[in-house]
Write a protein that holds these residues in place. Structure first.
Motif, PDB file in Angstrom:
ATOM      1  N   PHE A 218       0.870  -1.218   0.048  1.00  0.00           N
ATOM      2  CA  PHE A 218       0.166  -0.062   0.158  1.00  0.00           C
ATOM      3  C   PHE A 218       0.767   1.350  -0.194  1.00  0.00           C
ATOM      4  O   PHE A 218       2.137   1.136  -0.001  1.00  0.00           O
ATOM      5  N   GLY A 219       0.275   2.501  -0.325  1.00  0.00           N
ATOM      6  CA  GLY A 219       1.041   3.539  -0.457  1.00  0.00           C
ATOM      7  C   GLY A 219       0.071   4.790   0.522  1.00  0.00           C
ATOM      8  O   GLY A 219      -0.979   4.423   0.649  1.00  0.00           O
ATOM      9  N   ILE A 220       0.914   5.813   0.736  1.00  0.00           N
ATOM     10  CA  ILE A 220       0.199   6.952   1.270  1.00  0.00           C
ATOM     11  C   ILE A 220       0.222   8.025   0.606  1.00  0.00           C
ATOM     12  O   ILE A 220       1.478   8.133  -0.408  1.00  0.00           O
ATOM     13  N   HIS A 221      -0.476   9.175   0.774  1.00  0.00           N
ATOM     14  CA  HIS A 221      -0.632  10.398  -0.099  1.00  0.00           C
ATOM     15  C   HIS A 221      -1.297  11.410   0.764  1.00  0.00           C
ATOM     16  O   HIS A 221      -2.149  11.138   1.308  1.00  0.00           O
ATOM     17  N   HIS A 222      -0.399  12.474   0.727  1.00  0.00           N
ATOM     18  CA  HIS A 222      -0.997  13.695   1.474  1.00  0.00           C
ATOM     19  C   HIS A 222      -0.226  15.119   1.466  1.00  0.00           C
ATOM     20  O   HIS A 222       0.893  14.866   0.620  1.00  0.00           O
ATOM     21  N   ALA A 223      -0.803  15.949   1.774  1.00  0.00           N
ATOM     22  CA  ALA A 223       0.009  17.481   1.192  1.00  0.00           C
ATOM     23  C   ALA A 223       1.023  17.592   1.885  1.00  0.00           C
ATOM     24  O   ALA A 223       2.037  18.498   1.335  1.00  0.00           O
TER      25      ALA A 223
ATOM     26  N   GLY B  74      -0.488   0.459 -11.144  1.00  0.00           N
ATOM     27  CA  GLY B  74      -0.933  -0.885 -10.514  1.00  0.00           C
ATOM     28  C   GLY B  74       0.041  -1.643  -9.806  1.00  0.00           C
ATOM     29  O   GLY B  74      -0.129  -2.632  -9.080  1.00  0.00           O
ATOM     30  N   HIS B  75       1.238  -0.829  -9.467  1.00  0.00           N
ATOM     31  CA  HIS B  75       2.367  -1.331  -8.315  1.00  0.00           C
ATOM     32  C   HIS B  75       1.874  -1.374  -6.924  1.00  0.00           C
ATOM     33  O   HIS B  75       1.995  -2.096  -6.206  1.00  0.00           O
ATOM     34  N   VAL B  76       0.887  -0.222  -6.686  1.00  0.00           N
ATOM     35  CA  VAL B  76       0.655   0.076  -5.437  1.00  0.00           C
ATOM     36  C   VAL B  76      -1.215  -0.385  -5.734  1.00  0.00           C
ATOM     37  O   VAL B  76      -1.742   0.366  -6.401  1.00  0.00           O
ATOM     38  N   GLN B  77      -1.787  -1.043  -4.831  1.00  0.00           N
ATOM     39  CA  GLN B  77      -3.140  -1.619  -4.855  1.00  0.00           C
ATOM     40  C   GLN B  77      -3.965  -0.788  -3.769  1.00  0.00           C
ATOM     41  O   GLN B  77      -5.314  -0.613  -4.251  1.00  0.00           O
ATOM     42  N   VAL B  78      -3.384  -0.490  -2.930  1.00  0.00           N
ATOM     43  CA  VAL B  78      -4.169   0.453  -1.955  1.00  0.00           C
ATOM     44  C   VAL B  78      -3.677   1.774  -1.590  1.00  0.00           C
ATOM     45  O   VAL B  78      -2.233   1.812  -1.214  1.00  0.00           O
ATOM     46  N   LEU B  79      -4.418   2.817  -1.575  1.00  0.00           N
ATOM     47  CA  LEU B  79      -3.850   4.151  -1.526  1.00  0.00           C
ATOM     48  C   LEU B  79      -4.525   4.739  -0.400  1.00  0.00           C
ATOM     49  O   LEU B  79      -5.712   5.031  -0.383  1.00  0.00           O
ATOM     50  N   VAL B  80      -3.739   5.060   0.624  1.00  0.00           N
ATOM     51  CA  VAL B  80      -4.369   5.806   2.139  1.00  0.00           C
ATOM     52  C   VAL B  80      -4.144   7.467   1.838  1.00  0.00           C
ATOM     53  O   VAL B  80      -2.838   7.635   1.700  1.00  0.00           O
ATOM     54  N   SER B  81      -5.158   7.955   1.900  1.00  0.00           N
ATOM     55  CA  SER B  81      -4.773   9.457   1.648  1.00  0.00           C
ATOM     56  C   SER B  81      -5.660  10.393   2.338  1.00  0.00           C
ATOM     57  O   SER B  81      -6.646  10.109   2.807  1.00  0.00           O
ATOM     58  N   THR B  82      -5.201  11.533   2.364  1.00  0.00           N
ATOM     59  CA  THR B  82      -5.902  12.652   3.172  1.00  0.00           C
ATOM     60  C   THR B  82      -6.856  13.181   1.988  1.00  0.00           C
ATOM     61  O   THR B  82      -6.998  12.525   0.659  1.00  0.00           O
ATOM     62  N   ALA B  83      -7.759  14.172   2.114  1.00  0.00           N
ATOM     63  CA  ALA B  83      -8.498  14.847   1.192  1.00  0.00           C
ATOM     64  C   ALA B  83      -7.795  15.512   0.180  1.00  0.00           C
ATOM     65  O   ALA B  83      -8.260  15.986  -0.804  1.00  0.00           O
TER      66      ALA B  83
ATOM     67  N   VAL C  60     -16.981  15.641  -1.168  1.00  0.00           N
ATOM     68  CA  VAL C  60     -17.284  14.164  -1.198  1.00  0.00           C
ATOM     69  C   VAL C  60     -17.776  13.555  -2.375  1.00  0.00           C
ATOM     70  O   VAL C  60     -17.371  12.566  -2.868  1.00  0.00           O
ATOM     71  N   LEU C  61     -18.411  14.489  -3.345  1.00  0.00           N
ATOM     72  CA  LEU C  61     -18.578  13.942  -4.659  1.00  0.00           C
ATOM     73  C   LEU C  61     -17.433  13.725  -5.528  1.00  0.00           C
ATOM     74  O   LEU C  61     -17.381  12.655  -6.351  1.00  0.00           O
ATOM     75  N   GLN C  62     -16.619  14.509  -5.111  1.00  0.00           N
ATOM     76  CA  GLN C  62     -15.281  14.685  -5.970  1.00  0.00           C
ATOM     77  C   GLN C  62     -14.623  13.419  -5.622  1.00  0.00           C
ATOM     78  O   GLN C  62     -14.057  12.590  -6.575  1.00  0.00           O
ATOM     79  N   MET C  63     -14.366  12.868  -4.440  1.00  0.00           N
ATOM     80  CA  MET C  63     -13.826  11.827  -3.925  1.00  0.00           C
ATOM     81  C   MET C  63     -14.351  10.773  -4.544  1.00  0.00           C
ATOM     82  O   MET C  63     -13.687   9.740  -4.959  1.00  0.00           O
ATOM     83  N   LEU C  64     -15.834  10.499  -3.995  1.00  0.00           N
ATOM     84  CA  LEU C  64     -16.295   9.176  -4.479  1.00  0.00           C
ATOM     85  C   LEU C  64     -16.418   9.115  -6.193  1.00  0.00           C
ATOM     86  O   LEU C  64     -16.348   8.036  -6.571  1.00  0.00           O
ATOM     87  N   GLY C  65     -16.247  10.054  -6.834  1.00  0.00           N
ATOM     88  CA  GLY C  65     -16.073  10.143  -8.243  1.00  0.00           C
ATOM     89  C   GLY C  65     -14.987   9.373  -8.748  1.00  0.00           C
ATOM     90  O   GLY C  65     -14.866   9.220  -9.895  1.00  0.00           O
ATOM     91  N   ARG C  66     -14.041   9.289  -8.085  1.00  0.00           N
ATOM     92  CA  ARG C  66     -12.743   8.525  -8.458  1.00  0.00           C
ATOM     93  C   ARG C  66     -13.070   7.200  -8.736  1.00  0.00           C
ATOM     94  O   ARG C  66     -12.076   6.275  -9.196  1.00  0.00           O
ATOM     95  N   ALA C  67     -14.397   6.480  -8.202  1.00  0.00           N
ATOM     96  CA  ALA C  67     -14.518   5.004  -8.172  1.00  0.00           C
ATOM     97  C   ALA C  67     -15.181   4.851  -9.501  1.00  0.00           C
ATOM     98  O   ALA C  67     -16.181   5.597  -9.960  1.00  0.00           O
ATOM     99  N   GLY C  68     -14.697   3.787 -10.149  1.00  0.00           N
ATOM    100  CA  GLY C  68     -15.355   3.014 -11.220  1.00  0.00           C
ATOM    101  C   GLY C  68     -15.413   4.248 -12.296  1.00  0.00           C
ATOM    102  O   GLY C  68     -16.372   4.356 -13.097  1.00  0.00           O
ATOM    103  N   ARG C  69     -14.265   4.800 -12.825  1.00  0.00           N
ATOM    104  CA  ARG C  69     -14.289   5.486 -14.025  1.00  0.00           C
ATOM    105  C   ARG C  69     -14.589   4.708 -15.207  1.00  0.00           C
ATOM    106  O   ARG C  69     -13.763   3.714 -15.505  1.00  0.00           O
ATOM    107  N   PRO C  70     -15.362   5.101 -16.159  1.00  0.00           N
ATOM    108  CA  PRO C  70     -15.660   4.131 -17.446  1.00  0.00           C
ATOM    109  C   PRO C  70     -14.417   3.858 -18.163  1.00  0.00           C
ATOM    110  O   PRO C  70     -14.631   2.676 -18.671  1.00  0.00           O
ATOM    111  N   GLN C  71     -13.523   4.741 -18.453  1.00  0.00           N
ATOM    112  CA  GLN C  71     -12.389   4.237 -19.233  1.00  0.00           C
ATOM    113  C   GLN C  71     -11.436   3.090 -18.420  1.00  0.00           C
ATOM    114  O   GLN C  71     -10.859   2.529 -19.172  1.00  0.00           O
ATOM    115  N   TYR C  72     -11.848   3.085 -17.198  1.00  0.00           N
ATOM    116  CA  TYR C  72     -11.007   2.087 -16.311  1.00  0.00           C
ATOM    117  C   TYR C  72     -11.737   0.930 -15.877  1.00  0.00           C
ATOM    118  O   TYR C  72     -11.088  -0.105 -15.561  1.00  0.00           O
TER     119      TYR C  72
END
Length: 128
Positions: free
Chosen positions: A1-6, A23-32, A68-80
């Protein structure tokens, strides 16, 4: 897993973003931070907690609906992905708010009139 924050250096954030995108990191823990300016589509987005501290007001506040909508919008993008999942963990007292956010059309309020003079001046300068 990886982490991502400002607080990470730009080089480190870019490296994590590239590893996740490849795809080398499967889980990404992030702040907003992933709500703004980073295009990292995922199959599942889990938002654990919906309050952020507002130093100007000196208290914890609910995330804005657009964040919230922006973050949830990252899930299931049609091209991916064919499908995506969004999981939101919040306090029971906020449950109805977030359910209505997902199930009802939200009002759209134009801000055009407040910037009418600027827009008219821009059109005049452009010769339209």
């Amino acid at each position: 897993f990886g982490i991502h924050h400002a607080g990470m250096s730009r080089v480190d954030r870019t490296l994590v973003e590239e590893l996740f995108a490849d795809g080398h990191v499967q889980v990404l823990v992030s702040t907003a931070t992933l709500a703004w300016g980073v295009n990292l589509p995922a199959h599942t987005v889990l938002i654990k907690g919906t309050q952020v501290y507002n130093p100007e007001k000196g208290r914890w506040m609910e995330l804005g609906m657009l964040d919230v909508l922006q973050m949830l919008g990252r899930a299931g993008r049609p091209q991916y992905d064919k499908t995506g999942e969004g999981i939101l963990i919040t306090q029971h007292s906020e449950l109805q708010y977030y359910l209505s956010l997902m199930n009802q059309q939200l009002p759209i309020e134009s801000q055009f009139i407040s910037k009418l003079a600027d827009n008219l001046n821009a059109e005049i300068v452009l010769g339209n």
